[in-house]
Design an enzyme around this catalytic site. Sequence first.
Site, PDB file in Angstrom:
ATOM      1  N   GLU A 128     -16.301 -33.629 -20.439  1.00 55.02           N
ATOM      2  CA  GLU A 128     -15.371 -34.207 -21.403  1.00 55.02           C
ATOM      3  C   GLU A 128     -15.657 -35.694 -21.512  1.00 55.02           C
ATOM      4  OE1 GLU A 128     -11.190 -33.754 -20.565  1.00 55.02           O
ATOM      5  OE2 GLU A 128     -10.631 -34.483 -22.535  1.00 55.02           O
ATOM      6  N   GLY A 269      -9.792 -39.736 -13.017  1.00 53.81           N
ATOM      7  CA  GLY A 269      -9.084 -39.245 -11.846  1.00 53.81           C
ATOM      8  C   GLY A 269      -9.510 -37.827 -11.502  1.00 53.81           C
ATOM      9  N   ASN A 273     -11.944 -28.617 -15.847  1.00 51.80           N
ATOM     10  CA  ASN A 273     -12.918 -27.558 -16.139  1.00 51.80           C
ATOM     11  C   ASN A 273     -12.376 -26.186 -15.735  1.00 51.80           C
ATOM     12  OD1 ASN A 273     -14.863 -29.810 -16.448  1.00 51.80           O
ATOM     13  ND2 ASN A 273     -14.662 -29.881 -14.216  1.00 51.80           N
ATOM     14  N   GLU A 306      -3.995 -31.108 -13.784  1.00 50.38           N
ATOM     15  CA  GLU A 306      -5.249 -30.415 -14.115  1.00 50.38           C
ATOM     16  C   GLU A 306      -5.034 -28.909 -14.125  1.00 50.38           C
ATOM     17  OE1 GLU A 306      -7.141 -32.398 -15.347  1.00 50.38           O
ATOM     18  OE2 GLU A 306      -6.602 -34.275 -14.371  1.00 50.38           O
ATOM     19  N   HIS A 309      -3.397 -27.801 -17.361  1.00 43.33           N
ATOM     20  CA  HIS A 309      -4.313 -27.750 -18.500  1.00 43.33           C
ATOM     21  C   HIS A 309      -4.846 -26.336 -18.727  1.00 43.33           C
ATOM     22  CE1 HIS A 309      -4.840 -31.668 -20.220  1.00 43.33           C
ATOM     23  NE2 HIS A 309      -5.296 -32.259 -19.127  1.00 43.33           N
TER      24      HIS A 309
HETATM   25  N1  BES Z   1      -9.077 -34.382 -19.179  1.00 41.67           N
HETATM   26  C1  BES Z   1      -8.773 -35.506 -18.358  1.00 41.67           C
HETATM   27  C2  BES Z   1      -9.967 -36.120 -17.713  1.00 41.67           C
HETATM   28  C3  BES Z   1     -10.856 -36.922 -18.633  1.00 41.67           C
HETATM   29  C4  BES Z   1     -10.415 -38.072 -19.191  1.00 41.67           C
HETATM   30  C5  BES Z   1     -12.135 -36.556 -18.900  1.00 41.67           C
HETATM   31  C6  BES Z   1     -11.254 -38.809 -20.017  1.00 41.67           C
HETATM   32  C7  BES Z   1     -12.952 -37.273 -19.729  1.00 41.67           C
HETATM   33  C8  BES Z   1     -12.506 -38.422 -20.290  1.00 41.67           C
HETATM   34  C9  BES Z   1      -7.807 -35.103 -17.249  1.00 41.67           C
HETATM   35  O1  BES Z   1      -7.006 -34.020 -17.520  1.00 41.67           O
HETATM   36  C10 BES Z   1      -6.875 -36.262 -17.052  1.00 41.67           C
HETATM   37  O2  BES Z   1      -6.104 -36.536 -17.909  1.00 41.67           O
HETATM   38  N2  BES Z   1      -6.985 -36.937 -15.918  1.00 41.67           N
HETATM   39  C11 BES Z   1      -6.249 -38.127 -15.635  1.00 41.67           C
HETATM   40  C12 BES Z   1      -5.187 -37.909 -14.610  1.00 41.67           C
HETATM   41  C13 BES Z   1      -3.972 -37.241 -15.151  1.00 41.67           C
HETATM   42  C14 BES Z   1      -2.993 -36.911 -14.066  1.00 41.67           C
HETATM   43  C15 BES Z   1      -3.260 -38.067 -16.190  1.00 41.67           C
HETATM   44  C16 BES Z   1      -7.234 -39.132 -15.104  1.00 41.67           C
HETATM   45  O3  BES Z   1      -8.369 -38.751 -14.851  1.00 41.67           O
HETATM   46  O4  BES Z   1      -6.877 -40.295 -14.998  1.00 41.67           O
HETATM   47 ZN    ZN Z   2      -5.342 -34.350 -18.699  1.00 42.76          ZN
END
Ligand code: BES
Ligand code: ZN
Length: 883
Positions: A128, A269, A273, A306, A309
Amino acid sequence: MKPETPRPIRLKDYRPPAYLVDKVDLDVSLDPTCTRVRSRLSVRPNPAASGRSGPLRLNGEHLELAEIAVNRKPLAKKDYKVTDVELTIARPPAKPFTLEIVTFVNPEGNTALQGIYRSNGVYCSQCEAEGFRRITYFPDRPDVLATYKVRIEADPEEAPVLLSNGNPVERGTIKGGKRHYAVWHDPHPKPSYLFALVGGDLASIASTFRTMSGRKVDLAIYVEHGKEDRAAWAMDSLKRAMRWDEERFGREYDLDVFNIVAVSDFNMGAMENKGLNIFNDRLVLASPETATDTIFEHIESVVAHEYFHNWTGNRITCRDWFQLCLKEGLTVFRDQEFTGDERSKTVQRIIDVRKLKTHQFAEDAGPLSHPVRPESYIEINNFYTATVYEKGAEVVRMIEKLLGAETFRKGMDLYFARHDGEAATVEQFIQCFEDASGIDLTQFRLWYSQSGTPELVCGLKYDKAKKTAELEVEQVLPPTPGQPNKKPFHIPFKIGLLGANGHDIDLQLEDGEEVTDGLLSLTKRRQTFRFTDVPSRPVPSLLRDFSAPVNVTIDLDDPDYELLMAADSDLFNRWQAAATYATRTLVEIVRILGSGKSTARGQRYAKALRAAVSSDGLDPAYRAELLRLPTQADVARIIGKNVDPALIHRAHKQLSRLVGRTLGDVLEDFYKSLADKGTFSPDSESAGRRALRNSALTLLTARGGKRDLALLSKHYSGATCMTDRAHALYLLAGIGGKEGDRALQHFYDQWKGDHVVIDTWFAAQAQSPRASTLKRVEDLTRHPLFSLTAPNKVRALIGSFAAGNPVQFNRPDGKGYAFVASQVLALDAINPQIAARMLGTFRSWRALESGRRAQARKALQRIAKTKTLSPDVKEIVSKMLEA
Ligand code: BES
Ligand code: ZN
C-alpha cells in the site's frame, strides 16, 4: 526516475479499468540482491469499461523485465513498450488470456521500503498504496480484484519462515536441501495493495481463536528470536479484537490462519495485508520493563485497527485512492470504539479529541489543508493524513450521532451485505445509511468535500421575565486552499444547560419540541434555539462529547468555566472546560509577557483545577487527563498568527509552576498513595494510576525545588516499569544538569542493545527544551545507533525534535529549520515517503511571527529549489510555499 513534473491525479477523471485480472499466480525466488518474480495473470477485458479493449497498461517501477508472454507465446519487442513507470501491450487478445511476466528486483538495495525489501535480514513487503508495481508489472489500482496463489522459494537457512496471504497449501525442500518453498492461497479476491510476503529467520508464538460460527483459526505472531515473550500482549489484543468485532458488528474472520509479523524497518505503524499483517516492531513488542502503558495501549489499538480492516478495507475495499477515508476513517472509528469499550469511554474520547485537535486542526489551518476526500493528488502517500484518518473517523461518528446507535448499526450491516467483495465509494457508504434510516444526508456529504475546521460562534441570551434562553449559533467557515467560499454543514450539536446548582436543566424548545439527549441539528449558517421554562440564567455546556469536529467560541466568564469544571454531568465537557480555561489563561499570559510585563495570572484557573481534580468519584486516568495542561502547540494554534514559540514556552512553564505550587499537597498525595504495589499489570486501571502519578510528578517538578528534583531522580532510579522510567527520563532530559546526564547515561548503558527501547533515549534528548539541544541532536545523527535508513530512528530523533520540541525547532536564528531541511534532503534520496513526513513538521510555519517565518521560508525555499526532489517532497514543499 519518474517523469520531471508529475501530473496530478484527479477524482473526476476516474475510469473503470480497461482490463480485469481474476487470478494471480506468483512464484517468488528470494535472493538478497536479485529476487526473481514470475507472475502468471488471468486477464480479460472489463465488460464494464468503455467496450473497446484498447491497450493493456501495467504499472511497474524499479523492475528489470526478463520475460513476457501472452497465452504462453513470448512477445516480440515490437508488441510491447516499457518505460520507467509502465509496460504497455498495444494489442492484447480481445478474449480472456494469460499473461506471464518475469521480473527481477533488488530487496537489499530497496531503501524506500516499498515493494520487497529487507529489514534486519528479513525479506518483507509493503505494497500500500502503490508498492506492488515494484514487485511486478500489474494494474496496480484498488479496483482490480484477484485471487492470489503464491509460491515463495528461499535459502532455508536465510529464510526458514515463508509466509504470504491466505491459507498455507504446501511446503517442501528442493535442490538437495539448498532451497525450500512454501505455497499459499488466498481465496478472497483482493487488490494488489493487500499482497504481502515474508521470508526470514523468525521466532513465533501461536494461539487459536474459535469464531462465532465455531471455526478454529490458527493465530501466530512472528518476531525476532529471543523476543517471543514480548509478543504476548499483541496476541491477547488480537483475540479481544476478534471477539469484539463479532459482538459489536457481527463480523467473523474468514481464513484458517491469521499471521502478524514484526519487522524493524517499516515506513508506517502497521499494514493490514489479508491474513498477514505486517507491523513495525515497536507496535508489537511489549513487556513491563521495555514498554510504557502508552505503548501497550497503542499495540492494543493498532492490532485491532489492522484486524478490523479485514472487513472495512479488505472484504470491502476502495474503488480508488480518493476513497481512502472509506477504509481508514471508518477503521479508526472502529478502533476508537474498541478501545473505548475495553478501557474508559470518556478517557478515550479525551485522548482522541486531543489527537484530532493537535494534528488535524493544525493541518486544516495551514497550507496542507484538504478535504476528507481530496479531489486531486500527486503522490498518494502524502494523503495518509490526520484529515483522512482522524477527521474521517469523526465524520463516521457524526453519522452515528445523527442516526442513533441502532440505526447506525443497521446501516453498517447494509454496507457489509451490499458491498462485500467490492471496491466501493464514499457515496455508496453514505447511501447505505440513508437507506437504513430514511434520513437525507445530502447536506451531510459536504463533510467529505469541504476542507477547514468550522467555527461555531455561539451566544446565549437569557430573559429573566419570560424564563427563556436563546442560543444563537453561527457557522463561520474559514477559507482554505482552493476553497474560498463554503456552504453550511449539517452538524450534530450536543448541548446542555446547567442551572446555578450545576444540574442539567430539561431542554424544552419553544415549539414544544423535546430535545433528545441534548442533540441539536444545525443545517443553516445562522440558527437560533429558544428554550422555555429555564428558571435562572444557565451556563451552556456546548459540543458535549465533541459531537462534531468544530471549534466553538462563546463568551463565558471565569465562574462559568469553574462551574462546568466542577459540575458538568458530561465528564468529557468537564475536561473540555478545564482545557479551554487553561488555554485562555495561557493565551492571556503570553499576551502580557509579550508586552514586556510580568504577571501572576493563572491563580483562579489553578484553584478551579484543584477543585475539579479533587472531586469525588473520578477514575485516576480521568484525573490524569485533567492535570495535563494544553501543549505549547495547542496554545500556538489558538493564537493562530504572529506566534512566538519562545513566549509560549515561558508562559507554559510559568503556569505549570503555578499549578504545581497551588496543587502541591493534592499532587503529593496522589503521588504517595498511588504507587504500584505488587506485580505490573498493563490493564487500564493500573495504567490510570500510573498516569495520574506521573502527571502529578510533572507538575511537582515544574516547581523546580531541590526536593522536587530529588523526588524525580528517585522516580527514575527506583522505577520498576518503563512507564515510570521513561516519564522520568523525559523530565530529567528536559532539566539537564548532572541529574539529567546521569539518567541518560544510565538509560543508554541499560538499553543500547535494544533497538526498540533505545529510541526513547534519542527522543528524550531531542525533546529537551534546553538551548544545547540542537547541537546534541546534530551529534546524535552521527551516533553509531542512529541511521537515516531506519524510519524509527528518524522519527525518534528528527521527528521528536521537529514536532515535539517547539521552542528549539523554532529557534529565532532559524538553525532548527535549517537542520531539519538538511535532514529532509538527505532522507529524500533514501526514503521519499519518510522525507515528506518529516517535511510536514513545517505545516504551521505561516502562523509564526515575521522573523521566524522568514527563516522557515528560507529553509523551505532551499528544499524547493533542489533539483532531484522526489514527487513526495516536491508536492508537499510546493503546497507549503503556495499562496
Ligand atoms: N493501511 C495503513 C497502513 C499504510 C499507511 C500503508 C500508509 C501505506 C501507506 C494501516 O491500516 C494504518 O492505518 N496504519 C496506521 C496505524 C493505525 C492504527 C491508524 C499507521 O501505520 O500509522
Ligand atoms: Zn488503517
